[in-house]
Design a protein around this motif. Sequence first.
Motif, PDB file in Angstrom:
ATOM      1  N   ALA A  56       2.417  25.291  55.863  1.00 50.75           N
ATOM      2  CA  ALA A  56       1.848  24.158  56.501  1.00 50.75           C
ATOM      3  C   ALA A  56       0.464  24.827  57.170  1.00 50.75           C
ATOM      4  CB  ALA A  56       2.606  23.782  57.527  1.00 50.75           C
ATOM      5  N   PHE A  57       0.574  26.354  57.418  1.00 50.63           N
ATOM      6  CA  PHE A  57      -0.792  26.711  58.195  1.00 50.63           C
ATOM      7  C   PHE A  57      -1.824  26.908  56.633  1.00 50.63           C
ATOM      8  CE2 PHE A  57      -3.421  30.160  58.528  1.00 50.63           C
ATOM      9  CZ  PHE A  57      -3.756  30.647  59.749  1.00 50.63           C
ATOM     10  N   LEU A  58      -1.595  27.108  55.662  1.00 51.56           N
ATOM     11  CA  LEU A  58      -2.261  26.961  54.414  1.00 51.56           C
ATOM     12  C   LEU A  58      -2.968  25.661  54.357  1.00 51.56           C
ATOM     13  CD1 LEU A  58      -0.469  29.392  51.960  1.00 51.56           C
ATOM     14  CD2 LEU A  58      -2.242  30.023  53.897  1.00 51.56           C
ATOM     15  N   ASP A  59      -2.120  24.527  54.278  1.00 53.91           N
ATOM     16  CA  ASP A  59      -2.752  23.491  54.263  1.00 53.91           C
ATOM     17  C   ASP A  59      -3.547  22.743  55.356  1.00 53.91           C
ATOM     18  OD1 ASP A  59      -0.990  22.922  52.027  1.00 53.91           O
ATOM     19  OD2 ASP A  59       0.738  22.219  53.049  1.00 53.91           O
ATOM     20  N   ALA A  60      -3.246  23.331  56.584  1.00 51.93           N
ATOM     21  CA  ALA A  60      -4.073  23.029  57.777  1.00 51.93           C
ATOM     22  C   ALA A  60      -5.432  23.736  57.861  1.00 51.93           C
ATOM     23  CB  ALA A  60      -3.466  23.294  58.999  1.00 51.93           C
ATOM     24  N   THR A  61      -5.536  24.635  57.033  1.00 58.49           N
ATOM     25  CA  THR A  61      -6.770  25.649  57.085  1.00 58.49           C
ATOM     26  C   THR A  61      -7.546  25.488  55.769  1.00 58.49           C
ATOM     27  OG1 THR A  61      -5.404  27.574  56.345  1.00 58.49           O
ATOM     28  CG2 THR A  61      -5.890  27.343  58.823  1.00 58.49           C
ATOM     29  N   HIS A  62      -7.002  24.396  54.915  1.00 52.26           N
ATOM     30  CA  HIS A  62      -7.834  24.097  53.688  1.00 52.26           C
ATOM     31  C   HIS A  62      -9.274  23.456  54.099  1.00 52.26           C
ATOM     32  CE1 HIS A  62      -8.379  23.427  49.396  1.00 52.26           C
ATOM     33  NE2 HIS A  62      -8.931  22.216  49.763  1.00 52.26           N
ATOM     34  N   PRO A  63      -9.566  22.592  54.911  1.00 52.05           N
ATOM     35  CA  PRO A  63     -10.537  21.852  55.285  1.00 52.05           C
ATOM     36  C   PRO A  63     -11.535  22.726  56.041  1.00 52.05           C
ATOM     37  CG  PRO A  63      -9.109  20.929  56.523  1.00 52.05           C
ATOM     38  CD  PRO A  63      -8.148  21.910  55.700  1.00 52.05           C
ATOM     39  N   PHE A  64     -12.921  22.641  56.118  1.00 50.26           N
ATOM     40  CA  PHE A  64     -13.730  22.929  56.837  1.00 50.26           C
ATOM     41  C   PHE A  64     -13.911  22.321  58.098  1.00 50.26           C
ATOM     42  CE2 PHE A  64     -17.903  24.188  58.733  1.00 50.26           C
ATOM     43  CZ  PHE A  64     -17.671  25.780  58.707  1.00 50.26           C
TER      44      PHE A  64
END
Length: 282
Positions: A56-64
Amino acid sequence: MIRVGFRWLERGSCRHPQAATIKGGSLCAVDFPAMVGVIAHPSRGNLLFDTGYDPAFLDATHPFPERLYRWTTPVEVGAGEEWQAWLSRHSIARDSLAGLIVSHFHGDHVAGAARLAGLPLYCARAGLSALRSGPRLARVRQGLLPALVPQAMDAHARFFEDAAQRALPSAFAPFTSGRDILGDGSLLAVELPGHCPGHWGLAFINEDDCPILLAGDAVWSGRSIAENRPPPRLTTALLGNTPLYRATLEQLHRASCNGSDVAILPSHCARSAAAFNAGDAG
């Protein structure tokens, strides 16, 4: 204090220059594990202290601008760190989980929080308030990713600040009191200010009669405690309050020298974790 079972387990890791975490450290990048405490309460079931990293960390840090967090803190979440795989590898039954205790709301400590939605969330009111307020970019700079903690979890929050105060055993000196989060004296939340708003540790005694203080990010390494050596001011000022951070470190240093063999476990120290898990509690 009621004795509890305890395991200190890794779930994912990140890389930082060592110099960012201890004054005079190397400029070379070092792997920092994200440790999770699995606390087996004799009547409540298993409670987690933090969650480590999660996909979930990777999903949450996908956008700018959230992607800035990922760029500045490269994260490794292997297949074995995915939620069900991690539980199975450590023989933790999903239905045995009874709650989540959060040291603070930085992404590496709550990345898996949504996996425990609906269960009691033990945390600091100040920390949850910081997660839910302020401009988006400012929260990213502070290491906060609100998407990792679904808003519905707020209804299940039980705040450290509201729990009864109780004296700590002398083994934890100079820390003298904590907040009795379960109401039975087994787990006492201890405020460890400086790293960020609402940063707390957890004091308890395990089934081997070892006094344990989970220190969260009050320090990044056992070496920092032993030498009373803080990170550079730039690091502590970026995330929190440098004078408070250094005062907390001084207390942890004194606790490590009090002769009680208290095990002080920072959340990202591979050496401390390895020593504890090998049976070297002090």
